[in-house]
Design a protein around this motif. Structure first.
Motif, PDB file in Angstrom:
ATOM      1  N   LYS A  15     -51.449 -16.559-143.828  1.00 49.47           N
ATOM      2  CA  LYS A  15     -51.373 -17.568-144.879  1.00 49.47           C
ATOM      3  C   LYS A  15     -50.159 -17.309-145.769  1.00 49.47           C
ATOM      4  O   LYS A  15     -49.915 -16.178-146.186  1.00 49.47           O
ATOM      5  N   ARG A  16     -49.427 -18.354-146.064  1.00 47.91           N
ATOM      6  CA  ARG A  16     -48.296 -18.237-146.993  1.00 47.91           C
ATOM      7  C   ARG A  16     -48.540 -19.180-148.168  1.00 47.91           C
ATOM      8  O   ARG A  16     -48.728 -20.386-147.988  1.00 47.91           O
ATOM      9  N   TYR A  17     -48.548 -18.596-149.373  1.00 52.56           N
ATOM     10  CA  TYR A  17     -48.809 -19.362-150.599  1.00 52.56           C
ATOM     11  C   TYR A  17     -47.495 -19.645-151.322  1.00 52.56           C
ATOM     12  O   TYR A  17     -46.553 -18.837-151.281  1.00 52.56           O
ATOM     13  N   ALA A  18     -47.449 -20.764-152.021  1.00 50.88           N
ATOM     14  CA  ALA A  18     -46.235 -21.180-152.727  1.00 50.88           C
ATOM     15  C   ALA A  18     -45.937 -20.276-153.918  1.00 50.88           C
ATOM     16  O   ALA A  18     -44.781 -20.040-154.266  1.00 50.88           O
ATOM     17  N   GLY A  19     -46.966 -19.766-154.581  1.00 51.63           N
ATOM     18  CA  GLY A  19     -46.783 -18.915-155.759  1.00 51.63           C
ATOM     19  C   GLY A  19     -47.923 -17.928-155.904  1.00 51.63           C
ATOM     20  O   GLY A  19     -48.925 -17.985-155.169  1.00 51.63           O
ATOM     21  N   LYS A  20     -47.800 -17.049-156.904  1.00 46.63           N
ATOM     22  CA  LYS A  20     -48.799 -15.986-157.048  1.00 46.63           C
ATOM     23  C   LYS A  20     -50.147 -16.521-157.504  1.00 46.63           C
ATOM     24  O   LYS A  20     -51.177 -15.859-157.311  1.00 46.63           O
ATOM     25  N   TRP A  21     -50.177 -17.718-158.115  1.00 46.79           N
ATOM     26  CA  TRP A  21     -51.451 -18.266-158.584  1.00 46.79           C
ATOM     27  C   TRP A  21     -52.095 -19.206-157.564  1.00 46.79           C
ATOM     28  O   TRP A  21     -53.248 -19.621-157.741  1.00 46.79           O
ATOM     29  N   SER A  22     -51.387 -19.517-156.518  1.00 46.14           N
ATOM     30  CA  SER A  22     -51.916 -20.454-155.530  1.00 46.14           C
ATOM     31  C   SER A  22     -53.180 -19.923-154.866  1.00 46.14           C
ATOM     32  O   SER A  22     -54.128 -20.681-154.596  1.00 46.14           O
TER      33      SER A  22
ATOM     34  N   ARG B   4     -54.370 -24.420-150.405  1.00 45.98           N
ATOM     35  CA  ARG B   4     -53.086 -24.336-151.109  1.00 45.98           C
ATOM     36  C   ARG B   4     -52.136 -23.367-150.395  1.00 45.98           C
ATOM     37  O   ARG B   4     -51.323 -22.713-151.012  1.00 45.98           O
ATOM     38  N   HIS B   5     -52.300 -23.284-149.096  1.00 48.70           N
ATOM     39  CA  HIS B   5     -51.415 -22.413-148.319  1.00 48.70           C
ATOM     40  C   HIS B   5     -51.010 -23.132-147.031  1.00 48.70           C
ATOM     41  O   HIS B   5     -51.610 -24.131-146.648  1.00 48.70           O
ATOM     42  N   GLU B   6     -49.993 -22.592-146.392  1.00 51.72           N
ATOM     43  CA  GLU B   6     -49.620 -23.055-145.057  1.00 51.72           C
ATOM     44  C   GLU B   6     -49.765 -21.878-144.096  1.00 51.72           C
ATOM     45  O   GLU B   6     -49.598 -20.715-144.473  1.00 51.72           O
ATOM     46  N   LYS B   7     -50.106 -22.200-142.865  1.00 51.99           N
ATOM     47  CA  LYS B   7     -50.277 -21.151-141.872  1.00 51.99           C
ATOM     48  C   LYS B   7     -48.961 -20.885-141.134  1.00 51.99           C
ATOM     49  O   LYS B   7     -48.301 -21.808-140.670  1.00 51.99           O
ATOM     50  N   ILE B   8     -48.620 -19.616-141.066  1.00 52.84           N
ATOM     51  CA  ILE B   8     -47.440 -19.191-140.333  1.00 52.84           C
ATOM     52  C   ILE B   8     -47.925 -18.491-139.065  1.00 52.84           C
ATOM     53  O   ILE B   8     -48.518 -17.407-139.132  1.00 52.84           O
ATOM     54  N   TRP B   9     -47.691 -19.107-137.925  1.00 55.71           N
ATOM     55  CA  TRP B   9     -48.160 -18.550-136.669  1.00 55.71           C
ATOM     56  C   TRP B   9     -47.124 -17.575-136.108  1.00 55.71           C
ATOM     57  O   TRP B   9     -45.974 -17.931-135.902  1.00 55.71           O
TER      58      TRP B   9
END
Length: 418
Positions: free
Chosen positions: A26-33, A44-49
């Motif tokens: 999981k990759r989040y846009a910011g530390k509070w996401s 609130r994340h995107e998956k990085i395969w």
């Protein structure tokens, strides 16, 4: 330090099945996401395969190499296979005892002695402390680290850590042995010793999964090779064929293409390059200027190549490599290293090169790989790369009988005592 991962188990067969395995982070846009996702329940994340739909099977006694550029997913795959990381999809089936040597920096406790770490690692392998005590002399003898066996591991060099880790992992023959690039940190002597141990295990039925950039190791030890690229398996086949394809991918540039053609004998010929310069003809010729397919040991021959230019080039380098029947390099050079400057050229020009040399090779089948590029290697600009550009055979019709891949006739002197 070296991470030793173990899975203790027993079965009549040693078998590894990787089916539909994928791994995403999981990759989040910011530390509070992450907190907002947890509180709101909305994604609130995107998956990085890093791995997608990986599947292969290793049979008992089979050796398989895993290759790929850094970031291709090799280490992640090994962690999933050993059970230290869970896949996001798919599953792994392991039968028998699995021992894995993974990356340096994890595993041994730095403040414990080598002996203490050996006992702990042995217990993870499923061996009792009593049996480890029985095998400790063998572990010490194979590691060859002397008095350091009773010193804290934090005082060890990376090579010493590797020696002890390998010795512990192979104290009991595993059904499946997984080796990462970790062995590359060892000295040449211990690498040779370790590979001999691996070969012995193979003869006794151990399956091997090895990750390495060492072409010789892959082609010498492995029955198959699997090429990973951006998390996918893009090629699974004979080691020589897969390594040739891998080298072509490394050299590939924006306009380059990689083509694989199947020859009549079943071997795959890999061809790549951007095409500014091409090999037009290639032949091996004898003293009578006849093209030959068979050369005698010690015979003087010429490798003759004709090159055609399809673009204006300020400089050009031609290189060739002779390989044995297993694809192992025997000899290679290029015009850059020979101090021969070629160019500038204009599109449409042709020129010929002759490389004369004695056939100081043992009887057998050989191939010639050719490359057209700039500077000292094809990595900078790959105009053309051809594996199996020429095939020829060496026979021994006139020299004394000998064994080996090289003809190195000695001058013998006998000295008797007065």
């Amino acid at each position: 330090m070296t991470n030793i991962a173990f899975n203790a188990g027993h079965g009549a067969d040693s078998l590894l099945v990787v089916q539909g395995v994928g791994k995403a982070y999981k990759r989040y846009a910011g530390k509070w996401s992450r907190v907002l996702e947890w509180l709101s329940g909305t994604t609130r994340h995107e998956k990085i395969w890093v791995l997608r739909d990986i599947g292969f099977r290793i049979q008992p006694g089979e050796a398989v190499g895993i290759i790929g550029v850094n970031g291709a997913g090799k280490s992640t795959l090994l962690k999933i296979i050993t059970g230290t990381t869970e896949p996001s999809m798919g599953h792994v089936q392991r039968q028998g005892r699995v021992a894995a040597l993974l990356e340096l920096g994890m595993g041994f406790h730095p403040d414990f002695t080598g002996r203490q770490n050996a006992y702990m690692a042995g217990q993870l392998l499923g061996i009792s402390t009593q049996e480890i005590a029985v095998r400790m002399d063998e572990i010490e003898a194979f590691a060859e680290i002397g008095d350091y066996i009773d010193r804290p591991v934090r005082l060890y060099s990376s090579g010493m850590q590797m020696r002890l880790a390998f010795s512990v992992a192979t104290a009991v023959r595993p059904d499946i042995l997984i080796v990462d690039e970790a062995l590359s940190v060892g000295d040449a002597y211990f690498q040779h010793k370790s590979f001999n141990k691996i070969r012995e295990f193979r003869e006794q039925g151990t399956s091997l999964l090895i990750v390495s950039h060492d072409r010789n190791a892959i082609q010498t030890l492995c029955d198959r090779a699997i090429l990973l690229e951006k998390g996918f398996v893009i090629k699974d086949g004979p080691p020589e064929e897969v390594m040739d394809f891998y080298n072509a991918l490394i050299a590939e540039k924006e306009n380059a293409t990689v083509e694989v053609k199947r020859l009549d004998d079943g071997r795959a010929k890999t061809h790549s390059g951007t095409g500014e310069a091409r090999l037009h003809t290639i032949s091996l010729r004898n003293a009578k200027d006849e093209a030959i397919e068979y050369a005698n040991v010690g015979e003087r021959v010429r490798l003759q190549v004709e090159i055609v230019l399809h673009a204006d080039l300020p400089e050009l380098v031609f290189g060739y490599m002779i390989k044995d029947r297993l694809g192992q390099p025997v000899f290679g050079t290029n015009t850059f290293h020979l101090g021969i400057r070629l160019g500038p050229f204009t599109a449409g020009e042709r020129f010929r090169l002759d490389f004369a040399f004695p056939v100081h090779l043992g009887p057998g089948s050989y191939s010639v790989t050719t490359a057209l590029h700039v500077s000292d290697s094809h990595i900078a600009a790959n105009y053309e790369w051809q594996d199996l550009a020429l095939l020829f055979n060496v026979i021994n019709a006139s020299q004394p009988q000998f064994v080996g891949i090289n003809w190195l006739p000695p001058e013998v002197q006998v000295h008797t005592s007065p």
